[in-house]
Design a protein around this motif. Structure first.
Motif, PDB file in Angstrom:
ATOM      1  N   LEU A  80      40.035  36.755  45.765  1.00  0.00           N
ATOM      2  CA  LEU A  80      41.468  37.004  45.719  1.00  0.00           C
ATOM      3  C   LEU A  80      41.821  38.331  46.372  1.00  0.00           C
ATOM      4  O   LEU A  80      41.170  39.342  46.126  1.00  0.00           O
ATOM      5  N   ILE A  81      42.872  38.303  47.189  1.00  0.00           N
ATOM      6  CA  ILE A  81      43.453  39.535  47.719  1.00  0.00           C
ATOM      7  C   ILE A  81      44.587  39.919  46.767  1.00  0.00           C
ATOM      8  O   ILE A  81      45.522  39.140  46.565  1.00  0.00           O
ATOM      9  N   VAL A  82      44.490  41.106  46.155  1.00  0.00           N
ATOM     10  CA  VAL A  82      45.444  41.511  45.128  1.00  0.00           C
ATOM     11  C   VAL A  82      45.968  42.921  45.417  1.00  0.00           C
ATOM     12  O   VAL A  82      45.486  43.607  46.319  1.00  0.00           O
ATOM     13  N   SER A  83      46.942  43.346  44.620  1.00  0.00           N
ATOM     14  CA  SER A  83      47.398  44.737  44.645  1.00  0.00           C
ATOM     15  C   SER A  83      47.244  45.288  43.234  1.00  0.00           C
ATOM     16  O   SER A  83      47.001  44.538  42.280  1.00  0.00           O
ATOM     17  N   GLU A  84      47.390  46.587  43.087  1.00  0.00           N
ATOM     18  CA  GLU A  84      47.242  47.206  41.775  1.00  0.00           C
ATOM     19  C   GLU A  84      48.323  46.736  40.806  1.00  0.00           C
ATOM     20  O   GLU A  84      48.140  46.817  39.592  1.00  0.00           O
ATOM     21  N   PHE A  90      44.273  40.409  36.076  1.00  0.00           N
ATOM     22  CA  PHE A  90      42.851  40.408  36.426  1.00  0.00           C
ATOM     23  C   PHE A  90      42.011  39.616  35.431  1.00  0.00           C
ATOM     24  O   PHE A  90      41.142  38.829  35.804  1.00  0.00           O
ATOM     25  N   GLU A  91      42.249  39.854  34.141  1.00  0.00           N
ATOM     26  CA  GLU A  91      41.445  39.182  33.118  1.00  0.00           C
ATOM     27  C   GLU A  91      41.601  37.668  33.200  1.00  0.00           C
ATOM     28  O   GLU A  91      40.622  36.927  33.090  1.00  0.00           O
ATOM     29  N   GLU A  92      42.828  37.210  33.410  1.00  0.00           N
ATOM     30  CA  GLU A  92      43.061  35.770  33.508  1.00  0.00           C
ATOM     31  C   GLU A  92      42.446  35.199  34.782  1.00  0.00           C
ATOM     32  O   GLU A  92      41.886  34.096  34.774  1.00  0.00           O
ATOM     33  N   TYR A  93      42.529  35.940  35.887  1.00  0.00           N
ATOM     34  CA  TYR A  93      41.893  35.487  37.123  1.00  0.00           C
ATOM     35  C   TYR A  93      40.390  35.265  36.897  1.00  0.00           C
ATOM     36  O   TYR A  93      39.834  34.247  37.304  1.00  0.00           O
ATOM     37  N   ILE A  94      39.753  36.237  36.273  1.00  0.00           N
ATOM     38  CA  ILE A  94      38.301  36.154  36.036  1.00  0.00           C
ATOM     39  C   ILE A  94      37.986  35.004  35.093  1.00  0.00           C
ATOM     40  O   ILE A  94      37.017  34.271  35.288  1.00  0.00           O
ATOM     41  N   ARG A  95      38.815  34.838  34.065  1.00  0.00           N
ATOM     42  CA  ARG A  95      38.602  33.749  33.114  1.00  0.00           C
ATOM     43  C   ARG A  95      38.735  32.386  33.800  1.00  0.00           C
ATOM     44  O   ARG A  95      38.098  31.403  33.398  1.00  0.00           O
ATOM     45  N   MET A  96      39.535  32.332  34.870  1.00  0.00           N
ATOM     46  CA  MET A  96      39.721  31.079  35.606  1.00  0.00           C
ATOM     47  C   MET A  96      38.595  30.824  36.606  1.00  0.00           C
ATOM     48  O   MET A  96      38.602  29.808  37.293  1.00  0.00           O
ATOM     49  N   GLY A  97      37.649  31.760  36.692  1.00  0.00           N
ATOM     50  CA  GLY A  97      36.480  31.523  37.533  1.00  0.00           C
ATOM     51  C   GLY A  97      36.462  32.241  38.862  1.00  0.00           C
ATOM     52  O   GLY A  97      35.586  31.979  39.694  1.00  0.00           O
ATOM     53  N   VAL A  98      37.424  33.164  39.081  1.00  0.00           N
ATOM     54  CA  VAL A  98      37.427  33.943  40.321  1.00  0.00           C
ATOM     55  C   VAL A  98      36.183  34.822  40.369  1.00  0.00           C
ATOM     56  O   VAL A  98      35.830  35.476  39.391  1.00  0.00           O
ATOM     57  N   LYS A  99      35.506  34.847  41.510  1.00  0.00           N
ATOM     58  CA  LYS A  99      34.256  35.595  41.651  1.00  0.00           C
ATOM     59  C   LYS A  99      34.439  36.955  42.320  1.00  0.00           C
ATOM     60  O   LYS A  99      33.518  37.773  42.318  1.00  0.00           O
ATOM     61  N   VAL A 127      34.226  49.212  42.366  1.00  0.00           N
ATOM     62  CA  VAL A 127      34.493  50.259  41.373  1.00  0.00           C
ATOM     63  C   VAL A 127      35.988  50.483  41.186  1.00  0.00           C
ATOM     64  O   VAL A 127      36.474  50.652  40.062  1.00  0.00           O
ATOM     65  N   LYS A 128      36.744  50.476  42.285  1.00  0.00           N
ATOM     66  CA  LYS A 128      38.178  50.743  42.189  1.00  0.00           C
ATOM     67  C   LYS A 128      38.883  49.683  41.352  1.00  0.00           C
ATOM     68  O   LYS A 128      39.815  49.992  40.591  1.00  0.00           O
ATOM     69  N   VAL A 129      38.450  48.423  41.469  1.00  0.00           N
ATOM     70  CA  VAL A 129      39.046  47.346  40.676  1.00  0.00           C
ATOM     71  C   VAL A 129      38.812  47.603  39.191  1.00  0.00           C
ATOM     72  O   VAL A 129      39.731  47.533  38.367  1.00  0.00           O
ATOM     73  N   TRP A 130      37.565  47.916  38.832  1.00  0.00           N
ATOM     74  CA  TRP A 130      37.237  48.163  37.424  1.00  0.00           C
ATOM     75  C   TRP A 130      37.950  49.401  36.911  1.00  0.00           C
ATOM     76  O   TRP A 130      38.357  49.467  35.746  1.00  0.00           O
ATOM     77  N   LYS A 131      38.123  50.413  37.763  1.00  0.00           N
ATOM     78  CA  LYS A 131      38.804  51.644  37.353  1.00  0.00           C
ATOM     79  C   LYS A 131      40.265  51.362  37.001  1.00  0.00           C
ATOM     80  O   LYS A 131      40.759  51.790  35.951  1.00  0.00           O
ATOM     81  N   VAL A 132      40.937  50.618  37.868  1.00  0.00           N
ATOM     82  CA  VAL A 132      42.337  50.280  37.626  1.00  0.00           C
ATOM     83  C   VAL A 132      42.458  49.393  36.392  1.00  0.00           C
ATOM     84  O   VAL A 132      43.357  49.559  35.562  1.00  0.00           O
ATOM     85  N   PHE A 133      41.522  48.440  36.244  1.00  0.00           N
ATOM     86  CA  PHE A 133      41.524  47.525  35.106  1.00  0.00           C
ATOM     87  C   PHE A 133      41.325  48.301  33.804  1.00  0.00           C
ATOM     88  O   PHE A 133      42.030  48.085  32.812  1.00  0.00           O
ATOM     89  N   LYS A 134      40.379  49.229  33.792  1.00  0.00           N
ATOM     90  CA  LYS A 134      40.089  50.028  32.606  1.00  0.00           C
ATOM     91  C   LYS A 134      41.289  50.886  32.221  1.00  0.00           C
ATOM     92  O   LYS A 134      41.652  50.984  31.045  1.00  0.00           O
ATOM     93  N   GLU A 135      41.915  51.513  33.205  1.00  0.00           N
ATOM     94  CA  GLU A 135      43.085  52.345  32.936  1.00  0.00           C
ATOM     95  C   GLU A 135      44.226  51.517  32.361  1.00  0.00           C
ATOM     96  O   GLU A 135      44.970  51.974  31.488  1.00  0.00           O
TER      97      GLU A 135
END
Length: 211
Positions: A80-84, A90-99, A127-135
């Protein structure tokens, strides 16, 4: 050779991805489509190694076409191409099987690296994805209740709707997706036992929320 399919509503945006892939001999763009239906029909039975989907230009944060993709191609990894602003999804995307998730501000090397990892059966969450997700998770603290009904976030959304902003504009201001704005609005209407945006604006004026 990694076979790539692109799902993107706007040809101008997908041309940027196409130009990056064209200079990489290990990547072959086999189809470029504006909808899942068009993608399936254009493939003529062939299966891509990776599907790149830009959810930023899709309605409802891309949830419906993503579900269709996962149903049509359960074994094909989706990048997926996403923005912040879409971090709340993000959590729902991952739960739906996005890799894999890739920010739209990333460069061509990041894109190619993501494709390689997905083709190898790995995940791509930089790392940037996880950083934004964590924040985002850390910022989800209990909100004070105003007027014994609406949360601070809901009051903000009422104000923005009352100022005539769209779902997308409100999402950009609050750093959430348009889909989450829609969910908040639905909850607001339910709490206040009203039915329309006009009713919500009336409530805002009568309760001095706009001040």
């Amino acid at each position: 050779m990694c076979k790539i399919a692109i799902l993107e509503r706007y040809a101008l945006l997908s041309s940027g991805i196409r130009s990056i892939l064209q200079v990489r001999k290990e990547c072959e763009l086999i189809v470029q489509a504006k909808s899942v239906h068009e993608l399936v029909n254009s493939l003529n039975g062939s299966i891509p190694d990776v599907i790149i989907f830009n959810v930023i230009s899709a309605e409802n944060s891309g949830m419906k076409p993503l579900k269709n993709l996962r149903r049509k191609f359960p074994k094909v990894p989706v990048l997926l191409i996403v923005s912040e602003h879409y971090v709340d999804c993000f959590e729902e995307y991952i739960r739906m099987g996005v890799k894999g998730l890739l920010f739209n501000t990333s460069d061509g090397e990041d894109l190619v690296d993501a494709i390689k990892k997905l083709k190898q059966g790995k995940e791509y969450f930089p790392v940037k994805v996880w950083k934004v997700f964590k924040e985002s998770i850390q910022s989800h603290k209990p909100l004070k209740v105003r007027d014994k009904t609406l949360t601070d976030r809901e009051v903000s959304i009422v104000k923005l709707f009352s100022n005539g902003l769209t779902y997308k504009e409100i999402g950009a201001q609050l750093n959430i997706s348009p889909r989450t704005v829609e969910t908040h609005k639905r909850n607001i209407l339910t709490k206040l036992k009203i039915h329309t945006t006009a009713d919500m604006v009336k409530y805002a004026y009568r309760n001095n929320i706009l001040t």
